[in-house]
Motif scaffolding. Structure first.
Motif, mmCIF file in Angstrom:
data_model
loop_
_atom_site.group_PDB
_atom_site.id
_atom_site.type_symbol
_atom_site.label_atom_id
_atom_site.label_comp_id
_atom_site.label_asym_id
_atom_site.label_seq_id
_atom_site.Cartn_x
_atom_site.Cartn_y
_atom_site.Cartn_z
ATOM 1 N N LEU A 252 0.815 -1.211 0.000
ATOM 2 C CA LEU A 252 0.000 0.000 0.000
ATOM 3 C C LEU A 252 0.848 1.260 0.000
ATOM 4 O O LEU A 252 0.370 2.338 -0.359
ATOM 5 C CB LEU A 252 -0.929 0.005 1.223
ATOM 6 N N GLN A 253 2.100 1.150 0.387
ATOM 7 C CA GLN A 253 3.033 2.281 0.392
ATOM 8 C C GLN A 253 4.435 1.748 0.073
ATOM 9 O O GLN A 253 5.329 1.763 0.913
ATOM 10 C CB GLN A 253 2.999 2.972 1.750
ATOM 11 N N PRO A 254 4.655 1.261 -1.148
ATOM 12 C CA PRO A 254 5.880 0.503 -1.461
ATOM 13 C C PRO A 254 7.155 1.314 -1.370
ATOM 14 O O PRO A 254 8.194 0.789 -0.970
ATOM 15 C CB PRO A 254 5.629 0.011 -2.897
ATOM 16 N N GLU A 255 7.113 2.592 -1.741
ATOM 17 C CA GLU A 255 8.350 3.378 -1.728
ATOM 18 C C GLU A 255 8.932 3.491 -0.320
ATOM 19 O O GLU A 255 10.151 3.518 -0.138
ATOM 20 C CB GLU A 255 8.106 4.785 -2.303
ATOM 21 N N ARG A 256 8.077 3.557 0.693
ATOM 22 C CA ARG A 256 8.552 3.720 2.064
ATOM 23 C C ARG A 256 8.687 2.409 2.815
ATOM 24 O O ARG A 256 9.587 2.241 3.638
ATOM 25 C CB ARG A 256 7.600 4.644 2.838
ATOM 26 N N CYS A 257 7.804 1.442 2.531
ATOM 27 C CA CYS A 257 7.711 0.244 3.362
ATOM 28 C C CYS A 257 8.356 -0.997 2.751
ATOM 29 O O CYS A 257 8.463 -2.016 3.435
ATOM 30 C CB CYS A 257 6.242 -0.062 3.661
ATOM 31 N N CYS A 258 8.765 -0.943 1.504
ATOM 32 C CA CYS A 258 9.298 -2.146 0.871
ATOM 33 C C CYS A 258 10.559 -2.639 1.574
ATOM 34 O O CYS A 258 10.660 -3.813 1.941
ATOM 35 C CB CYS A 258 9.578 -1.880 -0.612
ATOM 36 N N GLU A 259 11.506 -1.750 1.785
ATOM 37 C CA GLU A 259 12.773 -2.176 2.391
ATOM 38 C C GLU A 259 12.614 -2.630 3.837
ATOM 39 O O GLU A 259 13.155 -3.676 4.211
ATOM 40 C CB GLU A 259 13.804 -1.054 2.288
ATOM 41 N N ALA B 216 10.057 -4.012 5.220
ATOM 42 C CA ALA B 216 9.261 -5.234 5.290
ATOM 43 C C ALA B 216 9.930 -6.418 4.600
ATOM 44 O O ALA B 216 9.835 -7.552 5.076
ATOM 45 C CB ALA B 216 7.878 -4.992 4.680
ATOM 46 N N THR B 217 10.606 -6.176 3.466
ATOM 47 C CA THR B 217 11.146 -7.276 2.670
ATOM 48 C C THR B 217 12.668 -7.365 2.700
ATOM 49 O O THR B 217 13.217 -8.373 2.254
ATOM 50 C CB THR B 217 10.688 -7.141 1.209
ATOM 51 N N GLY B 218 13.319 -6.315 3.180
ATOM 52 C CA GLY B 218 14.771 -6.325 3.193
ATOM 53 C C GLY B 218 15.408 -5.880 1.900
ATOM 54 O O GLY B 218 16.636 -5.933 1.760
ATOM 55 N N MET B 219 14.623 -5.451 0.944
ATOM 56 C CA MET B 219 15.166 -4.949 -0.325
ATOM 57 C C MET B 219 14.451 -3.657 -0.676
ATOM 58 O O MET B 219 13.311 -3.424 -0.251
ATOM 59 C CB MET B 219 14.988 -5.983 -1.446
ATOM 60 N N THR B 220 15.118 -2.805 -1.437
ATOM 61 C CA THR B 220 14.515 -1.542 -1.830
ATOM 62 C C THR B 220 13.398 -1.787 -2.844
ATOM 63 O O THR B 220 13.277 -2.876 -3.426
ATOM 64 C CB THR B 220 15.564 -0.611 -2.432
ATOM 65 N N GLY C 198 0.444 -2.464 16.256
ATOM 66 C CA GLY C 198 0.078 -2.094 14.896
ATOM 67 C C GLY C 198 0.235 -0.615 14.610
ATOM 68 O O GLY C 198 0.600 -0.219 13.500
ATOM 69 N N SER C 199 -0.036 0.222 15.584
ATOM 70 C CA SER C 199 0.051 1.667 15.367
ATOM 71 C C SER C 199 1.481 2.199 15.441
ATOM 72 O O SER C 199 1.750 3.303 14.978
ATOM 73 C CB SER C 199 -0.823 2.406 16.387
ATOM 74 N N SER C 200 2.396 1.429 16.022
ATOM 75 C CA SER C 200 3.770 1.911 16.190
ATOM 76 C C SER C 200 4.786 1.180 15.321
ATOM 77 O O SER C 200 5.967 1.519 15.363
ATOM 78 C CB SER C 200 4.186 1.760 17.664
ATOM 79 N N ASP C 201 4.365 0.198 14.529
ATOM 80 C CA ASP C 201 5.296 -0.564 13.701
ATOM 81 C C ASP C 201 5.718 0.266 12.491
ATOM 82 O O ASP C 201 4.885 0.568 11.626
ATOM 83 C CB ASP C 201 4.636 -1.874 13.244
ATOM 84 N N PRO C 202 6.984 0.650 12.385
ATOM 85 C CA PRO C 202 7.410 1.498 11.255
ATOM 86 C C PRO C 202 7.397 0.781 9.916
ATOM 87 O O PRO C 202 7.503 1.420 8.872
ATOM 88 C CB PRO C 202 8.835 1.910 11.648
ATOM 89 N N ARG C 203 7.279 -0.547 9.920
ATOM 90 C CA ARG C 203 7.244 -1.284 8.657
ATOM 91 C C ARG C 203 5.889 -1.202 7.979
ATOM 92 O O ARG C 203 5.768 -1.506 6.783
ATOM 93 C CB ARG C 203 7.591 -2.750 8.899
ATOM 94 N N LEU C 204 4.859 -0.811 8.712
ATOM 95 C CA LEU C 204 3.506 -0.784 8.171
ATOM 96 C C LEU C 204 3.219 0.546 7.487
ATOM 97 O O LEU C 204 3.732 1.590 7.907
ATOM 98 C CB LEU C 204 2.487 -1.016 9.284
#
Length: 244
Positions: free
Chosen positions: A53-60, A62-66, A147-153
């Protein structure tokens, strides 16, 4: 702490099936190791699903890659390069299902999860105690905080958890809304308060705004009242209230 989710899924999902959606394998998600208590369930990290839902900010996070690396990996998976690693081959095996890419399928599931969180928040608004008592076990205080404080979300998912936290755990009985006065004054940093503030008249005499004719028309008790000290004046007020 990580939030994990699980859902019912068939070996091969198609539209019209009586279950939610594709399983983790069809979505190219790496499941979390099972325990003895949930052998029939497949759990995955929430962050690994909703980051789309927000790949530019959360991809790395959450997945470990840009995001650029993920897009390149998806392109390689679409061509099925045999020299790629196991993760790429796992993605390639499920890249296109029902004319939808893996990213599009993840986004569909992520939108469903976001909508579910928003529905939960709407159900418990305005202190709907029946819904609050039914949902507070599943959406615990700790879960909402995580859920509200997880920076990966994504921010939309975190905002939905914040709404649930407010409506399910804060705005509920016996909490009451505090109405603050319109005019508020704050003490300076260097000021110290050793006693509670006491209201004192700066001018113990009659108000200057009263003209002389009005002053002369007042009975002697009023003149005496304005010349009393604070403790005596309060005592006089109490006597008057008791009398009338």
């Amino acid at each position: 702490l990580d939030i994990v989710i699980s859902w019912a899924h068939p070996p091969r999902w198609v539209v019209g099936r009586g279950v939610l959606y594709h399983g983790p394998q069809e979505l190219g998600l790496k499941p979390i190791e099972k325990t003895a208590d949930d052998e029939d369930l497949t759990w995955v990290s929430l962050a690994n699903v909703v980051w789309v839902l927000q790949p530019e900010r959360c991809c790395e996070p959450a997945t470990g890659m840009t995001w650029e690396e993920f897009q390149a990996k998806e392109r390689r998976a679409s061509f099925g390069d045999e020299e790629d690693d196991d993760d790429v081959r796992r993605v390639a095996s499920t890249h296109m299902i029902n004319n939808m890419s893996r990213f599009d399928r993840l986004k569909t599931l992520a939108k469903y999860i976001l909508a579910q969180l928003q529905v939960i928040s709407d159900l418990v608004k305005e202190r709907q105690m029946n819904c609050i008592l039914a949902l507070q076990e599943e959406y615990s205080f700790d879960l909402c905080i995580c859920g509200s404080s997880d920076p990966r979300l994504p921010t939309s998912i975190r905002a939905a958890f914040f709404d649930i936290l407010t409506d399910l755990w804060l705005d509920r009985h016996p909490h009451m809304q505090v109405v603050v006065p319109q005019l508020m004054r704050f003490l300076g940093k260097d000021e110290e308060v050793h006693h509670l503030p006491v209201f004192n008249l700066t001018n113990p005499d009659l108000p200057d705004a009263w003209h002389q004719e009005h002053i002369d028309s007042m009975p002697p008790e009023v003149h005496a009242f304005y010349r009393l000290g604070n403790p005596h004046k309060m005592e006089a007020v109490v006597r008057i209230v008791r009398h009338f």
